[in-house]
Enzyme design. Structure first.
Site, PDB file in Angstrom:
ATOM      1  N   ASP A 297     -56.442   9.960  24.973  1.00 15.40           N
ATOM      2  CA  ASP A 297     -55.135  10.605  25.087  1.00 15.40           C
ATOM      3  C   ASP A 297     -55.340  12.021  25.605  1.00 15.40           C
ATOM      4  O   ASP A 297     -55.928  12.867  24.919  1.00 15.40           O
ATOM      5  CB  ASP A 297     -54.474  10.622  23.707  1.00 15.40           C
ATOM      6  CG  ASP A 297     -53.130  11.319  23.686  1.00 15.40           C
ATOM      7  OD1 ASP A 297     -52.678  11.781  24.756  1.00 15.40           O
ATOM      8  OD2 ASP A 297     -52.531  11.423  22.600  1.00 15.40           O
ATOM      9  N   PHE A 298     -54.856  12.291  26.822  1.00 13.35           N
ATOM     10  CA  PHE A 298     -55.126  13.609  27.400  1.00 13.35           C
ATOM     11  C   PHE A 298     -54.342  14.730  26.738  1.00 13.35           C
ATOM     12  O   PHE A 298     -54.567  15.899  27.020  1.00 13.35           O
ATOM     13  CB  PHE A 298     -54.948  13.633  28.918  1.00 13.35           C
ATOM     14  CG  PHE A 298     -53.632  13.152  29.469  1.00 13.35           C
ATOM     15  CD1 PHE A 298     -52.423  13.333  28.810  1.00 13.35           C
ATOM     16  CD2 PHE A 298     -53.601  12.522  30.704  1.00 13.35           C
ATOM     17  CE1 PHE A 298     -51.227  12.912  29.342  1.00 13.35           C
ATOM     18  CE2 PHE A 298     -52.400  12.094  31.270  1.00 13.35           C
ATOM     19  CZ  PHE A 298     -51.213  12.298  30.580  1.00 13.35           C
TER      20      PHE A 298
ATOM     21  N   HIS B 118     -46.751  16.723  37.086  1.00 13.93           N
ATOM     22  CA  HIS B 118     -45.314  16.661  37.385  1.00 13.93           C
ATOM     23  C   HIS B 118     -44.555  15.713  36.460  1.00 13.93           C
ATOM     24  O   HIS B 118     -43.325  15.740  36.425  1.00 13.93           O
ATOM     25  CB  HIS B 118     -45.089  16.284  38.849  1.00 13.93           C
ATOM     26  CG  HIS B 118     -45.179  14.821  39.139  1.00 13.93           C
ATOM     27  ND1 HIS B 118     -44.302  14.172  39.979  1.00 13.93           N
ATOM     28  CD2 HIS B 118     -46.048  13.868  38.707  1.00 13.93           C
ATOM     29  CE1 HIS B 118     -44.613  12.895  40.055  1.00 13.93           C
ATOM     30  NE2 HIS B 118     -45.667  12.686  39.309  1.00 13.93           N
TER      31      HIS B 118
END
Length: 352
Positions: free
Chosen positions: A240-241, A259
């Site tokens: 999980d970044f 984005h």
């Protein structure tokens, strides 16, 4: 023809005789044009025309469509340059139409499928409500667009195929302009099936890769990287970044990632990347960088889709993007314009 600026966007046409009513009429027709495009794709017209021209009657049989209605659609498709008229009521696939075949190379058909899907189409129509509340109806009902897709396998597959096609343009631009000399390991953070990473590894045989993605994405990524012939040089790591990313890579690549998130969530990702970087690491961000003035730009129109479907996701101007990096403790060392308004930012880790 007006000159193009460095981002590839064209300055607005301002001829003295322009009719503002015609301009609004052209904007109104955008929805009608997309509806024709979506019908052309949904009826699989490009696939049926792949082997050569057909009459409207022949095509109607294959599409299981009403001949009279199909004739009107094909007349419009010809005006949209998807097909060409080769004889009365007889059409052949035009070059642009070949991009709408289901199995075509770099097919753009999945993008039409995804954008014409009813919930997405309704969300775009409800944009005014999203502007009032700041919250996407899809996010309100399903948590996120990705959660909505996860429970609809066919739609998820189309979305992933479309992201692969879109990522190829980023991949080609990155491989062509960025100097990877001295980079031994590239960590692709949130890299989907690895389209951009594969292009880097193909262009630089001495480099190894690491694809960091959610667990359910990795099987498809392994299949894709195997087909590209680079899987043996690539580690696939689940995680999980928002929490942490693998440490110690020479380059961290985030293409079409930042984005997708509002500033606070984007900062969580950027700070996780910064924490993983060494003093010699570089971070590479590929996204659309909007001009600060009123010039037309693809990213400005894409931003309306991000607003409607994601709520928090957004396209940013160059100055907004650089300010976000600074808040995360990253310094932008180089900004390179890529085709069609995309941008590559190379950043390094600011000292603590």
């Amino acid at each position: 023809m007006p000159d193009q600026d460095q981002t590839g966007s064209r300055p607005p046409e301002t001829a003295a005789g322009d009719d503002p009513r015609a301009h609004i009429g052209d904007l109104l027709s955008g929805a009608w044009k997309f509806s024709a495009l979506h019908a052309f794709v949904d009826l699989r017209c490009a696939d049926h025309l792949e082997d050569g021209p057909l009459t409207v009657g022949e095509l109607a049989v294959r599409c299981q469509a009403d001949p009279g209605a199909l004739a009107r659609l094909m007349r419009t498709a010809a005006a949209l340059r998807l097909v060409t008229t080769v004889a009365p009521a007889t059409y052949a696939l035009a070059e642009a139409g070949t991009l709408l075949r289901a199995n075509g190379v770099d097919s753009m058909r999945p993008g039409v499928v995804v954008m014409g899907e009813p919930v997405s189409w309704e969300a775009m129509g409800a944009l005014a409500g999203t502007v009032r509340t700041g919250r996407s109806p899809i996010a309100a009902a399903h948590g996120s667009l990705y959660e909505y897709y996860r429970h609809r396998p066919a739609l998820l597959r189309a979305f992933e195929e479309w992201m692969t096609t879109r990522s190829r343009a980023f991949a080609d631009g990155l491989a062509a302009v960025h100097d990877f000399t001295g980079v031994r390991t590239v960590a692709d953070i949130g890299g989907g099936n690895g389209t951009v990473l594969a292009a880097v590894l193909e262009a630089h045989p001495e480099t190894t890769g690491l694809l960091f993605e959610l667990d359910h994405v990795l099987p498809g990524a392994k299949e894709y990287l195997t087909a590209r012939g680079v899987v043996e040089r690539c580690d696939l790591v689940a995680g999980d970044f928002f929490t942490a990313v693998p440490a110690g890579a020479d380059a961290y690549l985030l293409a079409n990632v930042v984005h997708n998130w509002d500033d606070e969530d984007a900062l969580r990702i950027l700070r996780a990347v910064r924490a993983a970087m060494t003093g010699r690491s570089r971070a590479l961000f590929l996204d659309y960088l909007l001009p600060d003035d009123d010039r037309p730009h693809f990213g400005k129109f894409l931003d309306m889709r991000m607003l409607a479907l994601f709520g928090g996701g957004r396209e940013r101007t160059r100055s907004e993007y650089l300010a976000l990096l600074d808040r995360a403790g990253l310094r932008a060392d180089l900004v390179t314009d890529l085709p069609a308004g995309a941008g590559l930012i190379q950043a390094s880790r600011l000292p603590d």
